[in-house]
Design a protein around this motif. Sequence first.
Motif, short mmCIF file in Angstrom:
data_model
loop_
_atom_site.label_atom_id
_atom_site.label_comp_id
_atom_site.label_asym_id
_atom_site.label_seq_id
_atom_site.Cartn_x
_atom_site.Cartn_y
_atom_site.Cartn_z
N UNK A 72 -17.92 13.21 -55.10
CA UNK A 72 -18.23 14.59 -55.49
C UNK A 72 -19.50 15.10 -54.82
N UNK A 73 -20.48 14.23 -54.69
CA UNK A 73 -21.74 14.61 -54.07
C UNK A 73 -21.53 15.07 -52.63
N UNK A 74 -20.58 14.43 -51.94
CA UNK A 74 -20.30 14.79 -50.55
C UNK A 74 -19.33 15.96 -50.44
N UNK A 198 -21.44 9.79 -40.39
CA UNK A 198 -20.64 10.00 -41.60
C UNK A 198 -20.78 8.85 -42.58
N UNK A 199 -20.84 7.64 -42.03
CA UNK A 199 -21.00 6.45 -42.86
C UNK A 199 -22.33 6.48 -43.61
N UNK A 200 -23.38 6.89 -42.90
CA UNK A 200 -24.71 6.96 -43.50
C UNK A 200 -24.76 7.96 -44.64
N UNK A 201 -24.07 9.09 -44.45
CA UNK A 201 -24.03 10.10 -45.51
C UNK A 201 -23.41 9.53 -46.77
N UNK A 202 -22.36 8.72 -46.58
CA UNK A 202 -21.70 8.10 -47.73
C UNK A 202 -22.61 7.10 -48.43
N UNK A 203 -23.32 6.31 -47.65
CA UNK A 203 -24.22 5.29 -48.21
C UNK A 203 -25.35 5.93 -48.99
N UNK A 204 -25.94 6.99 -48.44
CA UNK A 204 -27.08 7.64 -49.07
C UNK A 204 -26.70 8.49 -50.27
N UNK A 205 -25.40 8.74 -50.43
CA UNK A 205 -24.97 9.61 -51.52
C UNK A 205 -25.39 9.08 -52.88
N UNK A 207 -28.07 7.50 -53.71
CA UNK A 207 -29.50 7.71 -53.97
C UNK A 207 -29.89 9.18 -54.07
N UNK A 208 -28.99 10.08 -53.67
CA UNK A 208 -29.31 11.51 -53.67
C UNK A 208 -28.53 12.30 -54.72
N UNK A 211 -25.95 12.88 -60.32
CA UNK A 211 -25.44 12.06 -61.43
C UNK A 211 -25.84 10.58 -61.27
N UNK A 212 -27.05 10.35 -60.77
CA UNK A 212 -27.49 8.97 -60.55
C UNK A 212 -27.45 8.14 -61.84
N UNK A 213 -27.88 8.76 -62.95
CA UNK A 213 -27.93 8.02 -64.21
C UNK A 213 -26.54 7.60 -64.67
N UNK A 214 -25.58 8.51 -64.52
CA UNK A 214 -24.20 8.18 -64.90
C UNK A 214 -23.65 7.07 -64.00
N UNK A 215 -23.95 7.17 -62.70
CA UNK A 215 -23.51 6.14 -61.75
C UNK A 215 -24.07 4.78 -62.15
N UNK A 216 -25.36 4.74 -62.47
CA UNK A 216 -26.00 3.48 -62.84
C UNK A 216 -25.48 2.97 -64.19
N UNK A 217 -25.15 3.89 -65.10
CA UNK A 217 -24.59 3.48 -66.39
C UNK A 217 -23.26 2.75 -66.19
N UNK A 218 -22.38 3.34 -65.38
CA UNK A 218 -21.09 2.69 -65.14
C UNK A 218 -21.26 1.40 -64.35
N UNK A 219 -22.27 1.34 -63.51
CA UNK A 219 -22.57 0.10 -62.81
C UNK A 219 -22.94 -0.99 -63.80
N UNK A 220 -23.76 -0.62 -64.79
CA UNK A 220 -24.14 -1.58 -65.83
C UNK A 220 -22.91 -2.06 -66.59
N UNK A 221 -22.01 -1.13 -66.96
CA UNK A 221 -20.81 -1.49 -67.71
C UNK A 221 -19.91 -2.42 -66.88
N UNK A 222 -19.80 -2.13 -65.58
CA UNK A 222 -18.99 -2.97 -64.69
C UNK A 222 -19.49 -4.41 -64.71
N UNK A 223 -20.79 -4.60 -64.52
CA UNK A 223 -21.33 -5.95 -64.45
C UNK A 223 -21.39 -6.64 -65.80
#
Length: 323
Positions: A72-74, A198-205, A207-208, A211-223
């Motif tokens: 969505x960010x991209x 294009x690859x770099x844009x995807x990687x940096x998405x 960190x930019x 919805x970083x907090x939501x992303x990190x929340x789901x990362x926590x749930x995954x692990x």
Amino acid sequence: MKASIKKTISIILPLILGVFLVYYAYNQFTAQQLQEIKLQFQNANYNFIVISTIFSLISLGCRAYRWKYSLNYMGYQSNFPNNFMAVCIGYIMNLTVPRSGEISRALVLKNYKNIPFDKGFGSIISERVIDFVILLLFIFTSLIIQFNTLKDFVLTNIPIEKIIYSLIILTLAGILGIYLLFFTQLKLMVLIRSKIKGLTEGVLSVFKMPQRKAFLFYTFVIWASYVATFYYGMKSISETDSLSIGIIISSFVVGSLAITFTNGGFGAFPLMISQILALYGISMTAGTAVGWILWSSQTAIVIILGGLSFIFLPIFNKKQKIN
């Protein structure tokens, strides 16, 4: 023809390695010990395997849902069913060629949602960067809380000198590659540079994105789900049902590394689990049995969901177009 041969070799070699590791592991057991492993399977508490499977499904669902944030960010949209099926296909592809799943995931969204491959692949790489950092945290945590035990295991099983030599060679090759890529005007290098953008844009998405907090929340749930999957799998047999959290994390780390560096951990996962548990007084037969129980249950999920995804992905997207 050459590409076809390389692809065939990349599929066959990991499978041969897996078969060899299975043979190597079971060649060490007597007929009586093999019977003990069989009894471990028969007497296992499969209620815990069901719970383990539920957490595995949660991790898959969260990984698919988390993916939307970087996309969505991209400026690209992909619904949850497509993301989920792409993730499942990625996992089943990893059973054949290690790390091919990332490419498969990006290709699925390119084919069905018209998301450029380099952007989709870049978003997946950004996920892997975050996941790798978390795996490193687990490794360091394990080394700290189980240092004395794991020190001997690492020194015995990991060829430190070879790793150092490999790192030196990779560093020199990396320096040469960077020079050719960024400081020459060869047509191939210019093409690769455009793809890297294009690859770099995807990687940096990651960190930019807002919805970083939501992303990190789901990362926590995954692990957390990964660890819970492992924890309840361990509880399925009597010899490993009351291990400390430190031992669980150490075993989880070893199992994760076995899966990361092989085609889904075939052969390597049960072998490494049995060896790490042996350091804590768990018999090789029990360690091997719980390793195979964990690997088999998780692999079955991947095969079933991946196979169904191959079938339903075109059907689902055909209906979407009609609607």
